[in-house]
Design an enzyme around this catalytic site. Structure first.
Site, PDB file in Angstrom:
ATOM      1  N   HIS A 187     -45.021 -18.692 -28.775  1.00  0.00           N
ATOM      2  CA  HIS A 187     -43.434 -19.205 -28.966  1.00  0.00           C
ATOM      3  C   HIS A 187     -43.105 -19.283 -30.785  1.00  0.00           C
ATOM      4  CE1 HIS A 187     -43.181 -20.059 -24.572  1.00  0.00           C
ATOM      5  NE2 HIS A 187     -42.025 -20.336 -24.883  1.00  0.00           N
ATOM      6  N   GLU A 189     -37.822 -19.347 -32.669  1.00  0.00           N
ATOM      7  CA  GLU A 189     -36.884 -19.808 -31.908  1.00  0.00           C
ATOM      8  C   GLU A 189     -36.258 -21.121 -32.555  1.00  0.00           C
ATOM      9  OE1 GLU A 189     -36.117 -21.245 -27.192  1.00  0.00           O
ATOM     10  OE2 GLU A 189     -38.013 -21.332 -28.060  1.00  0.00           O
ATOM     11  N   ASP A 203     -36.666 -16.285 -19.896  1.00  0.00           N
ATOM     12  CA  ASP A 203     -36.810 -17.624 -20.491  1.00  0.00           C
ATOM     13  C   ASP A 203     -36.927 -18.406 -19.091  1.00  0.00           C
ATOM     14  OD1 ASP A 203     -37.988 -19.275 -22.225  1.00  0.00           O
ATOM     15  OD2 ASP A 203     -36.227 -19.644 -23.195  1.00  0.00           O
TER      16      ASP A 203
END
Length: 371
Positions: free
Chosen positions: A206, A209, A306
Site C-alpha cells: 500500500h 494513497e 478496495d
C-alpha cells in the site's frame, strides 16, 4: 454504444487484485455474526447497516475510513466466521464476473479470541475453497488467492512475512503491508524485504494513497514491490501541460520516480471509488480521477474495488462509472483487465491460461454482442 456496453459489463470477465476480505462483508452477515458474539453494531437491519458503512467511510479521511473496520474485524474472530466471510466473498465476486481475485487481509487482526495465526489462514482458505466449489456448481469459474498482510503500526512484519511464505503452497500468493501509511514507511523494518526477496515471494505494498512520493519510492526501491496498492499519488511526480499532442492528449512531463514506475511497469492497483472517499487524490469525480490519465500515459493500471462494503461497490460498478463518467470504452476495460491478469501473483503459465481461456474469449463474446 455507451448504454449497450454498460448493459454488458456484468458479462465481462474481471480480474481483481486489490480487495480487502474484511472490507467486503455482506451487511446481513455482519449483523448475524455480531449477534453471535455480542458485538454492538450501529444499525439493526442490513439496509441501514450497509448505508452506515458507506456514510462513515465517505468522509474524505483515510483514518475515518479505517475506523469502519472495527466492526467487521470484531465479528471475524472464529474459524467459522472467517470461513463464512471468505466463502461469501468468493461467491459475490464470482457472481460479478470475477474470474481471478486476490483477497488481502491481516491475520494478526483476527486472533483476539485466541486463534493462532496459522489457524486463521487455514480457516480463510477453507472458506475460499468452499466458495470456489459452490461457484463451480453454479457454472461460474473463479480462482482466488490470499494476500497476507502485515499492519504497518503493529510491528509484526517479519512474523507475518514468515507466515505468508509458510503457506505459499497452501493458498497464499503474496505479501502486503497496510494500515496507516503516513509515518510507517517500509524502512521501519528494512530487513523484511530482503527476506521476501530471498524467498522469491511476491510483494505488493500500500503506497501512494495516504502518503506521497517518498512512500512510493520506498515501496518500489526498498520493498521491491511488484505492485503498488493504489499508487495514484505518483501523479505528484508528473507535470501536466496545457498544450496537447497530435492525438489531442495533454502533454505530460514525468519526473524520475514516475519514469521508474512506468519504465518497470510496476502495476498500480487503482480503486477509483475508494480513492474519492479517502481523498487519496485531488479529484472529486470519477471523470477527473487520475486513473484515466495514468492509463493514457502507459502506466500499468489495474482496476480494483478496495472495500466493497464501505464503498458499496463492485468491479461492475467501478467499470460502469468509468464508462459513463470518464468515457471509457470496451478497449479501456480490456486494457486494465489484461494488465491485472498479467500482474497476478501466479506463475506465467497460469497467467497465460487465465488470459487465453477466460479473458480473451469473454471479451470477444461481448465485443460481438456490441456489433
Amino acid at each position: 454504444m455507451t448504454h449497450a456496453l454498460v448493459d454488458l459489463i456484468p458479462d465481462l470477465p474481471k480480474v481483481l487484485l486489490h480487495d480487502h476480505l474484511d472490507g467486503g462483508l455482506r451487511p446481513q452477515t455482519v449483523l448475524e455474526l455480531a449477534d453471535e458474539v455480542g458485538h454492538e453494531v450501529p444499525a439493526g437491519d442490513a439496509d441501514a447497516l450497509g448505508a452506515w458503512f458507506v456514510e462513515a467511510a465517505d468522509s474524505g479521511s483515510l483514518v475515518r475510513y479505517l475506523e469502519t473496520f472495527d466492526h467487521t474485524i470484531a465479528v471475524m474472530q472464529t474459524p467459522e466466521a472467517l470461513a463464512r466471510v471468505a466463502r461469501e466473498a468468493v461467491l459475490d465476486l464470482a457472481a460479478d464476473g470475477v474470474v481471478y481475485a486476490e483477497q488481502r487481509w491481516a491475520p494478526e487482526q483476527h486472533v483476539q479470541r485466541g486463534l493462532a495465526l496459522e489457524a486463521t489462514v487455514e480457516a480463510v482458505q477453507a472458506g475460499i475453497d468452499e466458495g470456489i466449489r459452490e461457484a463451480a456448481a453454479r457454472g461460474q469459474t473463479i480462482r482466488v488467492g490470499q494476500l497476507v498482510t502485515a499492519m504497518r503500526h503493529t510491528d509484526r512484519w517479519q512474523e507475518i512475512a514468515e507466515l505468508a511464505v509458510a503457506y505459499r503452497d497452501r493458498g497464499v500468493v503474496g505479501f502486503d503491508i497496510a494500515g496507516p501509511e503516513d509515518g510507517f514507511p517500509p524502512s521501519r523494518h528494512a530487513g523484511i524485504w530482503r527476506f521476501l526477496a530471498e524467498q522469491n515471494f511476491p510483494v505488493t505494498v500500500h503506497a501512494g494513497e495516504a502518503a506521497g512520493l517518498d512512500s512510493i519510492a520506498q515501496a518500489v526501491h526498498l520493498g521491491q514491490a511488484d505492485r503498488l496498492g493504489h499508487g495514484v499519488r505518483i501523479v505528484e511526480d508528473i507535470t501536466f501541460h496545457e498544450s496537447f499532442d497530435d492525438d489531442g492528449e495533454r502533454l505530460a512531463e514525468l519526473g524520475p520516480l514516475a519514469h521508474w514506475v512506468r519504465d518497470h511497469q510496476i502495476t498500480l492497483e487503482v480503486c477509483p471509488v475508494s480513492n474519492l472517499q479517502t481523498a487519496a487524490t485531488t479529484a472529486t469525480t470519477v471523470a477527473d480521477h487520475p486513473i484515466t490519465r495514468l492509463k493514457e500515459l502507459d502506466f500499468a493500471v489495474a482496476l480494483s474495488t478496495d472495500n466493497r462494503l464501505m464503498s458499496r461497490t463492485s468491479m461492475s460498478h467501478e467499470m460502469t462509472r468509468l464508462v459513463t463518467e470518464a468515457g471509457w470504452t470496451i478497449d479501456d476495460l480490456a486494457d486494465v483487465t489484461m494488465t491485472a491478469a498479467w500482474s497476478a501473483f501466479v506463475h506465467h503459465d497460469e497467467r497465460r491460461e487465465l488470459v487465453d481461456e477466460l479473458i480473451l474469449p469473454g471479451y470477444q463474446k461481448v465485443e460481438g454482442a456490441l456489433r
